[in-house]
Design an enzyme around this catalytic site. Sequence first.
Site, short mmCIF file in Angstrom:
data_model
loop_
_atom_site.label_atom_id
_atom_site.label_comp_id
_atom_site.label_asym_id
_atom_site.label_seq_id
_atom_site.Cartn_x
_atom_site.Cartn_y
_atom_site.Cartn_z
N ALA A 1 -1.90 1.20 12.88
CA ALA A 1 -0.71 0.37 12.73
C ALA A 1 -0.82 -0.94 13.50
CB ALA A 1 0.53 1.14 13.18
N GLY B 1 7.99 -13.40 -4.67
CA GLY B 1 7.86 -13.38 -3.22
C GLY B 1 6.60 -12.64 -2.81
N TRP B 2 6.38 -12.53 -1.52
CA TRP B 2 5.13 -11.95 -1.01
C TRP B 2 5.00 -10.48 -1.40
CZ3 TRP B 2 7.99 -14.25 3.42
CH2 TRP B 2 7.67 -15.59 3.59
N GLU C 1 -8.09 -5.25 6.27
CA GLU C 1 -7.85 -6.25 7.29
C GLU C 1 -8.49 -5.78 8.58
OE1 GLU C 1 -3.71 -7.09 7.68
OE2 GLU C 1 -3.52 -7.87 5.64
N HIS D 1 -7.29 -2.38 10.25
CA HIS D 1 -6.99 -2.60 11.67
C HIS D 1 -7.69 -1.66 12.64
CE1 HIS D 1 -4.06 -5.23 9.96
NE2 HIS D 1 -3.22 -4.27 9.60
N GLN E 1 0.82 -1.20 0.00
CA GLN E 1 0.00 0.00 0.00
C GLN E 1 0.87 1.27 0.00
OE1 GLN E 1 -0.23 -2.52 2.20
NE2 GLN E 1 -2.26 -3.39 1.93
#
Length: 606
Positions: free
Chosen positions: A446, A190-191, A504, A483, A169
Amino acid sequence: MKCRSRQYLALGALSALTLALAACGGGSSNPSTETAAPSAAADPSAAKPKVDFGPNVLIFDPGMDPAAIQTQVDIVYSQQHANQFGPNRYALMFKPGTYPVDVNVGFYTHVIGLGSSPDDVQVNDLHVEADWLNASQDATQNFWRSAENLSVQHPANVSPYPVRWAVSQAAPMRRVHIKGDAFLSSPWCGWSSGGFMADTLIDGQINSCSQQQWFSRNDEWTSWVGGVWNMVFVGVQNAPAAGTWPTSPYTVVAQTPVMREKPFLTIDGNGNYSVFVPALNANTTGTTWHGHAAAGTSLPISQFYIAKENVDTAKTINAALAKGLNLIFTPGVYHLTDTIRVTRADTVVLGLGVATLEADTGLDAMDVADVDGVKISGLLFEAGTTSSPALLKVGSSVTGVSHAADPICLYDIYARIGGQIAGKAHTAVEINANNVIGDDFWLWRADHGDIGLTTTGWTVNPAANGLVVNGDNVTMYGLAVEHFEQFQTLWNGNGGSVYFYQSEEPYDVPNQAAWMNGTENGYPSYKVADTVTTHKAFGVGIYGFNFVTTDRTVSLANAIEAPQQPGVSFTNLVTVALDGNSLISNVINNTGGSNIGQNGAVASYP
């Protein structure tokens, strides 16, 4: 993003960079101060006024020694490579010309071409690598950086791999021309966990590789391959075929309904700076500039107040705005003891180098009045240790005022509560005005911070909501919210549209009793109020990751809740338990199934 590590590397101070730049050659130790020194025969009164972008903006000219330019670029990168929560901010500006240099883009670095077209500036390579976190292939924390308005030649001897833009992001690519292929992760797939691309041309193939989710708008390329959970394409030429959801993770919207591209800096052949403000367009496909000149208006730099870190305060900035000036925030962290107030219609506020506005005294960092045509771009809103009602507020209250003919536009807007400090806020962004366009948001309570500091935790960095929309006819392209302790997104206005949503739920819920929405387990990430009669969303991905450390029975009843109205619709929804646990019981309104060992998914609702 899925947090896989909490690494942080403290790097050199700005003073060290300044001293090094002075020794590099090819420019002064303050290369961003530009003045037109007349020749002996010239009329001194004809000299252009000095334009001072401050010490954190490095301006390059094609006549400079390429080795000196490379040295300066490399010094910035060496500081910012892993500097996830550091204070330094930089912009690298390239005047029109060709540069045989390699630009590796680290944290809080903004790469800018100063031409009227991306093809006016060409570099050899432009890339973000997944080479600092975990096993040198993890891009899930490659945040807060950007590139715009330049082209990338990428000759064969530069790298054996295509251009790499391995980001998550808050790392947009805008108005870029890549003359070849591109990867959106490491070459080893990769991720990587989300990104944004707009108004960009890729001559070859673009490979998303491991990208879990991605948003592209008004781009052009030859072909696209790859995709994991939620890939959204709006107004893109040669977008992949949509396929069957969720086996195919693609959501394709043929045209962009309404958009004004982000304003950007330019310089002409006489050394005059201006800010180009693109025209408002409707029902578009492809870029605004490829094969034709972009429509819009240029504003001379004399109409802008140039704010600088450690010089300007909310008082000086508000005074400039009150005089009718537009505003450029040069790279830096601005500690605010009052709210910045944007009150004039059509004001342009341009942030460079991920300029950061920190609300130090519990006030809003910025309030935008309910007026036509304001454009805000490129800012990170940081919560201070005293809780703010909101970090950015657009319109003080709900009114019936329409801005359809001249929308308020918000580009590359980021909010951070915790991580760098133990910040607190009730809401990250509140939109009360009508006809607002949002383009690339990442609003983040965070989930991790700097090693050795306590900057995150349920009571350490509390924040209820990420985005609250009370205005009507608000459109969001590329919305990521993560979050927060209640609703990630709460939508109270009618006529809303969202094209790509990534979210998330909080990682750190202490127990189920602490996370109850009345009698219902947890707060849906995406809540459309019961009073809403019209709303639509395309490509919605909501993820959970071990909400708690001690009570693994905490669950969420619904990822999305919305009224059952003929004018309310959702297309292509997915939930994922990132750690494999049963966390989300239903996708939307008690339908769609849980994500026990699999993804919950709904192709359309109702």
